[in-house]
Design a protein around this motif. Structure first.
Motif, PDB file in Angstrom:
ATOM      1  N   LEU A 109     -18.500  -3.029   1.495  1.00  0.00           N
ATOM      2  CA  LEU A 109     -17.379  -3.633   1.460  1.00  0.00           C
ATOM      3  C   LEU A 109     -16.118  -2.704   1.084  1.00  0.00           C
ATOM      4  O   LEU A 109     -16.185  -1.997   0.270  1.00  0.00           O
ATOM      5  CB  LEU A 109     -17.486  -4.578   0.020  1.00  0.00           C
ATOM      6  N   ALA A 110     -14.954  -3.103   1.923  1.00  0.00           N
ATOM      7  CA  ALA A 110     -13.972  -2.291   1.725  1.00  0.00           C
ATOM      8  C   ALA A 110     -12.613  -3.287   1.576  1.00  0.00           C
ATOM      9  O   ALA A 110     -12.754  -4.072   2.491  1.00  0.00           O
ATOM     10  CB  ALA A 110     -13.722  -1.382   3.050  1.00  0.00           C
ATOM     11  N   TYR A 111     -11.694  -2.966   0.621  1.00  0.00           N
ATOM     12  CA  TYR A 111     -10.437  -3.777   0.675  1.00  0.00           C
ATOM     13  C   TYR A 111      -9.488  -2.947   0.464  1.00  0.00           C
ATOM     14  O   TYR A 111      -9.378  -2.046  -0.386  1.00  0.00           O
ATOM     15  CB  TYR A 111     -10.773  -5.023  -0.277  1.00  0.00           C
ATOM     16  N   ALA A 112      -8.102  -3.457   0.569  1.00  0.00           N
ATOM     17  CA  ALA A 112      -6.952  -2.808   0.302  1.00  0.00           C
ATOM     18  C   ALA A 112      -5.779  -3.932   0.370  1.00  0.00           C
ATOM     19  O   ALA A 112      -6.212  -5.194   0.525  1.00  0.00           O
ATOM     20  CB  ALA A 112      -6.580  -1.977   1.583  1.00  0.00           C
ATOM     21  N   TYR A 113      -4.743  -3.469  -0.283  1.00  0.00           N
ATOM     22  CA  TYR A 113      -3.560  -4.596  -0.148  1.00  0.00           C
ATOM     23  C   TYR A 113      -2.367  -3.992   0.204  1.00  0.00           C
ATOM     24  O   TYR A 113      -2.141  -2.837   0.295  1.00  0.00           O
ATOM     25  CB  TYR A 113      -3.558  -5.090  -1.725  1.00  0.00           C
ATOM     26  N   VAL A 114      -1.272  -4.887   0.632  1.00  0.00           N
ATOM     27  CA  VAL A 114      -0.197  -4.640   0.913  1.00  0.00           C
ATOM     28  C   VAL A 114       0.746  -5.719  -0.254  1.00  0.00           C
ATOM     29  O   VAL A 114       0.656  -7.015  -0.151  1.00  0.00           O
ATOM     30  CB  VAL A 114       0.350  -4.987   2.210  1.00  0.00           C
ATOM     31  N   VAL A 160     -17.937  -5.880   5.368  1.00  0.00           N
ATOM     32  CA  VAL A 160     -16.737  -6.656   5.185  1.00  0.00           C
ATOM     33  C   VAL A 160     -15.616  -5.922   4.859  1.00  0.00           C
ATOM     34  O   VAL A 160     -15.552  -5.172   3.880  1.00  0.00           O
ATOM     35  CB  VAL A 160     -17.035  -7.955   4.084  1.00  0.00           C
ATOM     36  N   ALA A 161     -14.499  -6.443   5.488  1.00  0.00           N
ATOM     37  CA  ALA A 161     -13.120  -5.644   5.230  1.00  0.00           C
ATOM     38  C   ALA A 161     -12.252  -6.708   4.896  1.00  0.00           C
ATOM     39  O   ALA A 161     -12.249  -7.869   5.231  1.00  0.00           O
ATOM     40  CB  ALA A 161     -12.606  -5.027   6.586  1.00  0.00           C
ATOM     41  N   ILE A 162     -11.376  -6.598   3.559  1.00  0.00           N
ATOM     42  CA  ILE A 162     -10.420  -7.506   3.061  1.00  0.00           C
ATOM     43  C   ILE A 162      -9.108  -6.852   2.991  1.00  0.00           C
ATOM     44  O   ILE A 162      -8.786  -5.937   2.524  1.00  0.00           O
ATOM     45  CB  ILE A 162     -10.827  -8.047   2.141  1.00  0.00           C
ATOM     46  N   LEU A 163      -8.159  -7.723   3.608  1.00  0.00           N
ATOM     47  CA  LEU A 163      -6.605  -7.066   3.310  1.00  0.00           C
ATOM     48  C   LEU A 163      -6.016  -8.276   2.623  1.00  0.00           C
ATOM     49  O   LEU A 163      -6.043  -9.400   3.067  1.00  0.00           O
ATOM     50  CB  LEU A 163      -5.953  -6.945   4.752  1.00  0.00           C
ATOM     51  N   PHE A 164      -5.383  -7.886   1.586  1.00  0.00           N
ATOM     52  CA  PHE A 164      -4.691  -8.735   0.592  1.00  0.00           C
ATOM     53  C   PHE A 164      -3.158  -8.483   0.905  1.00  0.00           C
ATOM     54  O   PHE A 164      -2.738  -7.485   0.767  1.00  0.00           O
ATOM     55  CB  PHE A 164      -5.088  -8.617  -1.005  1.00  0.00           C
ATOM     56  N   THR A 165      -2.457  -9.578   0.978  1.00  0.00           N
ATOM     57  CA  THR A 165      -1.082  -9.300   1.577  1.00  0.00           C
ATOM     58  C   THR A 165      -0.382 -10.331   0.506  1.00  0.00           C
ATOM     59  O   THR A 165      -0.471 -11.550   0.476  1.00  0.00           O
ATOM     60  CB  THR A 165      -0.694  -9.815   2.864  1.00  0.00           C
ATOM     61  N   GLU A 166       0.636  -9.595  -0.386  1.00  0.00           N
ATOM     62  CA  GLU A 166       1.176 -10.513  -1.207  1.00  0.00           C
ATOM     63  C   GLU A 166       2.793 -11.029  -0.676  1.00  0.00           C
ATOM     64  O   GLU A 166       3.709 -10.077  -0.466  1.00  0.00           O
ATOM     65  CB  GLU A 166       1.566  -9.580  -2.490  1.00  0.00           C
TER      66      GLU A 166
END
Ligand code: 5GP
Ligand code: MN
Length: 326
Positions: free
Chosen positions: A222-227, A257-263
């Motif tokens: 699992l890898a995730y990051a945000y903007v 699974v990759a997740i990008l969170f965008t605020e």
């Protein structure tokens, strides 16, 4: 009601003034399939308008057929007798365009999301189609002669929803459709260049910032990051410039699974989930009010802080991943 393609075609032929709508935060399939069906209906003599209820990212305009697309403001007040909703799994996906519908229920819904709720009077939804544009192509080739402009917007939809012909949903039918479209003059190079090679220096700076936030968990699966909204402001980027970022996270070796969170806008966080080979991410986001496909899905959470959304989505994904392994 679940409808056959013949049934859908009969309904389309009866239309005089048709509205064709795609989803908010449009992708290449929403843009390509709405533009294509609009062109097809106009060739049949229908007064058709294609609407995307959000700004169309500028780089899609390089594909000539997309320029017929209109915003909700541009066609507000126009009267339609038929409404067709494309590539949207529920009515909330069309955002403000809902006010343009002649009746509460769209007349026709064409889609390929497993999470589609069947919200139209006639529904044709088949997840076996790699793109909604493939469904539009099935309809179009029975009704009208093709030119390059039409073939190219259909190819845009197919190419973008298949990750340029590399996802698991790609099969002989996908390549056969692409070959038919190429025979009608569609060129993959300008599509690939517009969609994949449009990054500006500030977008690259945002990508670097995003990678600074990268976290890897669950033994590397699992890898995730945000903007964050602040990162967008600082780099001078729009939210639409994060297109393709989640794919860069999935590109890590061993990640499932990759997740990008965008605020964006502030107070709202969009989570984009992508999986590589076995995890059904549409199931994960369903519990969070979202939708999508087994390998690409998303949800939007209204939360006061970005970190609240991250904690929630990561928690749900982590346990789904663990269940998958057991
Ligand atoms: P993305 O992560 O690029 O926004 O979307 C990936 C896929 O999930 C697309 O097929 C998109 O239509 C779907 N999707 C994304 N966000 C939502 C959402 O909030 N609700 C629903 N129903 N589908 C979504
Ligand atoms: Mn699609």
């Amino acid at each position: 009601m679940r409808a056959s393609l013949d049934h859908v075609i009969e309904q389309l032929k009866r239309a005089k003034r048709a509205l064709i709508v795609g989803h908010v935060r449009p992708d290449g399939d929403a843009i390509g399939s709405v533009a294509a069906l609009t062109l097809i209906l106009r060739k049949l003599g229908v007064a058709a308008e294609g609407c995307i209820p959000d700004r169309v990212p500028w780089f899609y305009r390089e594909i000539p057929g997309t320029r017929i697309l209109r915003t909700v403001e541009e066609i507000r007040g126009r009267k339609f007798d038929t409404a067709i909703v494309l590539d949207s799994s529920d009515l909330s996906r069309i955002g403000d365009a809902v006010e343009l519908l002649p009746r509460e229920e769209p007349d026709v819904v064409l889609d390929h999301h497993v999470t589609n709720t069947g919200f139209g009077a006639l529904n044709f939804c088949d997840p076996d189609y790699a793109a909604t544009a493939m469904i539009v192509h099935e309809i179009g080739k029975r009704l009208v002669p093709y030119d390059r402009e039409l073939a190219e917007v259909i190819l845009l939809g197919i190419a973008t929803d298949t990750g340029f012909f590399k996802y698991a949903a790609v099969d002989d039918r996908t390549f056969a459709a692409a070959a038919e479209l190429a025979r009608h003059g569609a060129r993959i190079q300008p599509i690939a260049s517009a969609v994949l090679e449009h990054r500006s220096p500030k977008t690259i700076r945002l990508l670097v910032e995003m990678f600074r936030t990268l976290r890897i968990e669950a033994g590397g699966r699992l890898a995730y990051a945000y903007v964050s909204a602040e990162m967008l402001r600082r780099t001078g980027c729009d939210e639409e410039e994060t297109e393709g970022f989640v794919g860069e996270i999935r590109a890590l070796h061993g990640v499932e699974v990759a997740i990008l969170f965008t605020e964006w806008p502030e107070g709202e966080v969009h989570a984009s989930l992508r999986s590589k080979s076995y995890m059904d991410v549409s199931r994960v986001v369903r519990a969070l009010g979202g939708g999508g496909h087994p390998r690409a899905a998303g949800c939007t959470l209204k939360v006061p802080r970005l970190q609240d959304a991250i904690t929630r989505v990561v928690e749900v994904t982590r346990s789904a991943l663990l269940e998958e392994v057991l």
